[in-house]
Design an enzyme around this catalytic site. Structure first.
Site, PDB file in Angstrom:
ATOM      1  N   ASP A  41       7.375 -31.022 -10.596  1.00  0.00           N
ATOM      2  CA  ASP A  41       8.463 -31.696 -11.323  1.00  0.00           C
ATOM      3  C   ASP A  41       8.878 -33.011 -10.681  1.00  0.00           C
ATOM      4  O   ASP A  41       9.224 -33.958 -11.373  1.00  0.00           O
ATOM      5  CB  ASP A  41       9.664 -30.767 -11.553  1.00  0.00           C
ATOM      6  CG  ASP A  41      10.317 -30.245 -10.286  1.00  0.00           C
ATOM      7  OD1 ASP A  41       9.675 -30.267  -9.215  1.00  0.00           O
ATOM      8  OD2 ASP A  41      11.471 -29.795 -10.373  1.00  0.00           O
ATOM      9  N   SER A  72      34.464 -17.430  -4.638  1.00  0.00           N
ATOM     10  CA  SER A  72      33.253 -16.713  -5.029  1.00  0.00           C
ATOM     11  C   SER A  72      33.453 -15.228  -4.759  1.00  0.00           C
ATOM     12  O   SER A  72      33.719 -14.831  -3.622  1.00  0.00           O
ATOM     13  CB  SER A  72      32.042 -17.211  -4.250  1.00  0.00           C
ATOM     14  OG  SER A  72      30.953 -16.320  -4.436  1.00  0.00           O
ATOM     15  N   GLY A 129      19.524 -16.382  -2.571  1.00  0.00           N
ATOM     16  CA  GLY A 129      18.367 -16.800  -1.792  1.00  0.00           C
ATOM     17  C   GLY A 129      17.038 -16.365  -2.366  1.00  0.00           C
ATOM     18  O   GLY A 129      16.024 -16.365  -1.682  1.00  0.00           O
ATOM     19  N   GLU A 167      22.620 -32.334  -6.589  1.00  0.00           N
ATOM     20  CA  GLU A 167      21.796 -31.645  -5.585  1.00  0.00           C
ATOM     21  C   GLU A 167      21.080 -32.659  -4.685  1.00  0.00           C
ATOM     22  O   GLU A 167      21.006 -32.491  -3.471  1.00  0.00           O
ATOM     23  CB  GLU A 167      20.780 -30.733  -6.271  1.00  0.00           C
ATOM     24  CG  GLU A 167      19.963 -29.928  -5.295  1.00  0.00           C
ATOM     25  CD  GLU A 167      20.023 -28.422  -5.524  1.00  0.00           C
ATOM     26  OE1 GLU A 167      19.526 -27.704  -4.651  1.00  0.00           O
ATOM     27  OE2 GLU A 167      20.557 -27.981  -6.540  1.00  0.00           O
ATOM     28  N   ASP A 179      14.856 -27.132 -12.408  1.00  0.00           N
ATOM     29  CA  ASP A 179      15.785 -26.011 -12.323  1.00  0.00           C
ATOM     30  C   ASP A 179      17.013 -26.241 -13.199  1.00  0.00           C
ATOM     31  O   ASP A 179      17.427 -25.368 -13.965  1.00  0.00           O
ATOM     32  CB  ASP A 179      16.222 -25.788 -10.873  1.00  0.00           C
ATOM     33  CG  ASP A 179      15.066 -25.360  -9.981  1.00  0.00           C
ATOM     34  OD1 ASP A 179      13.968 -25.099 -10.518  1.00  0.00           O
ATOM     35  OD2 ASP A 179      15.256 -25.304  -8.762  1.00  0.00           O
TER      36      ASP A 179
END
EC number: 2.7.1.6
Length: 393
Positions: A41, A72, A129, A167, A179
């Protein structure tokens, strides 16, 4: 229905943390799995991801001041408080909240300034992860919620670009667009055939009659901002600059295999040449795999998945013993159409297409071989292809 269970969990968490949930709205953005086309990508090649029915949920409400508060429910549940005046890239004190903060920063960079902050509670059912893009899911979720709460005029495709910007330039990971695009543009029962060079795309229906997509988690934690990922990207960028001296191309994805083989000696570093070879050959595998899928040739699709893993192992060097064990053991099981690592590598998951009647055998044999060799268990998830981000009514 899981949406309602997760919605209730974030609403309860919001009320517990902030006193009530009056005026709160709930949102969802999916994780993704990439069926083929890995590390293409950011090289201007093609990818073939799909959004999943697992992802990240949020309850959010605007404030009247400039404070932003994040909780969270997956991590320690502790509150992280910051401000619209404190959007400092890669702040180690901010931890995971650098992801939503980065999205707000990317909105403001584009002239869409938030006049007031907000409170947000999140919970997710993407294994942490695992390489199923929990970070991109959180970025798209934040962008979707910000657009909804503040009325900004941006498309879902814009949200993908905003998430990638956050990001890359706020969190310091030079990821490509895949993503965030898969999360923002997901469509139920379809994978996305995306040309990352110009963001043109098609939806390709996935008909897996009598088969399932099985994601297997190595349970080895990985962190994409580690130097290994960025080093691969740098190697490809340098290889590209050398190929551009002999070919009129914008990215390695513009090269056919024949063109690459004819001009590859322009790349003077042996390792960079091998890395570039993966990018070129993987792009062609992705084109061939989508053509095979459209022709109903799942056996060919599976063979290309397997070849993708071999290239990621031998040329791109991003697999490791955990991912290799999962893929190589999967190939031995009757009823496995194809299996390969998915995501950035160095841990995370494999994706396999497995016949229904072989799933129990697959889990037993692969699970035992992995435990014997690696010393701890892998985890299996049978996943479904879902839609992109949405408000949960």
């Amino acid at each position: 229905m899981i949406d309602q269970e997760m919605k209730q969990a974030v609403l309860d968490g919001f009320a517990k943390e902030f006193g009530d949930n009056e005026g709160v709205k709930c949102y969802f953005a999916p994780g993704r799995v990439n069926l083929i086309g890995e590390h293409t990508d950011y090289n201007g090649g093609h990818v073939f991801p799909c959004a999943l029915t697992i992802g990240t949920y949020a309850a959010a409400r605007k404030r009247t001041d400039r404070v932003m508060r994040f909780v969270s429910l997956n991590f320690d549940g502790s509150r992280r408080e910051t401000s619209l005046d404190d959007l400092v890239p890669n702040d180690p004190k901010a931890g995971w909240t650098n992801y939503p903060k980065g999205v707000v920063w990317a909105f403001e960079k584009r002239g869409m300034k938030l006049e007031t902050g907000f409170d947000m509670v999140i919970i997710g059912n993407i294994p942490n992860g695992s390489g199923l893009s929990s970070s991109a899911s959180l970025e798209v979720l934040t962008g979707f919620a910000v657009r909804d709460m503040y009325g900004f005029d941006v498309t879902n495709q814009d949200l993908a670009l905003i998430g990638q910007d956050a990001e890359n330039n706020f969190n310091g990971c030079n990821c490509g667009i895949m993503d965030q695009f898969a999360s923002a543009m997901g469509k139920k029962d379809n994978a996305i055939f995306l040309d990352t060079a110009d963001l043109s795309f098609d939806y390709a229906p996935i008909h897996l009659d009598g088969m399932k997509i099985v994601v297997t988690n190595t349970n080895k934690k990985h962190k994409l901002t580690d130097s290994q990922y960025n080093a691969r990207r740098s190697a490809c960028e340098h290889a590209l600059s050398q190929m551009q001296t002999v070919c009129d191309i914008k990215g390695l994805g513009d090269l056919s295999i024949e063109e690459f083989e004819a001009h590859k000696d322009a790349i003077t570093d042996d390792d960079e040449r091998v890395k570039a070879r993966h990018a070129v050959y993987e792009n062609q595998r992705t084109l061939d795999a989508v053509a095979a899928l459209k022709a109903g040739d799942l056996e060919k699709f599976g063979q290309l998945m397997n070849a993708s893993h071999v290239s990621l192992r031998d040329d791109y060097d991003v697999t490791g013993i955990e991912l290799d064990t999962l893929a190589e053991e999967a190939w031995k099981v009757d009823g496995v159409i194809g299996s390969r690592m998915t995501g950035g590598g160095f841990g995370g998951c494999t994706v396999s297409i497995v016949k229904d009647e072989a799933i129990d055998d697959f889990k037993e044999k692969v699970g035992k071989a992995y435990k014997d060799k690696i010393g701890y268990d892998c985890t299996f998830y049978i996943v479904s292809i879902g839609d992109g981000p949405r408000v949960i009514e």
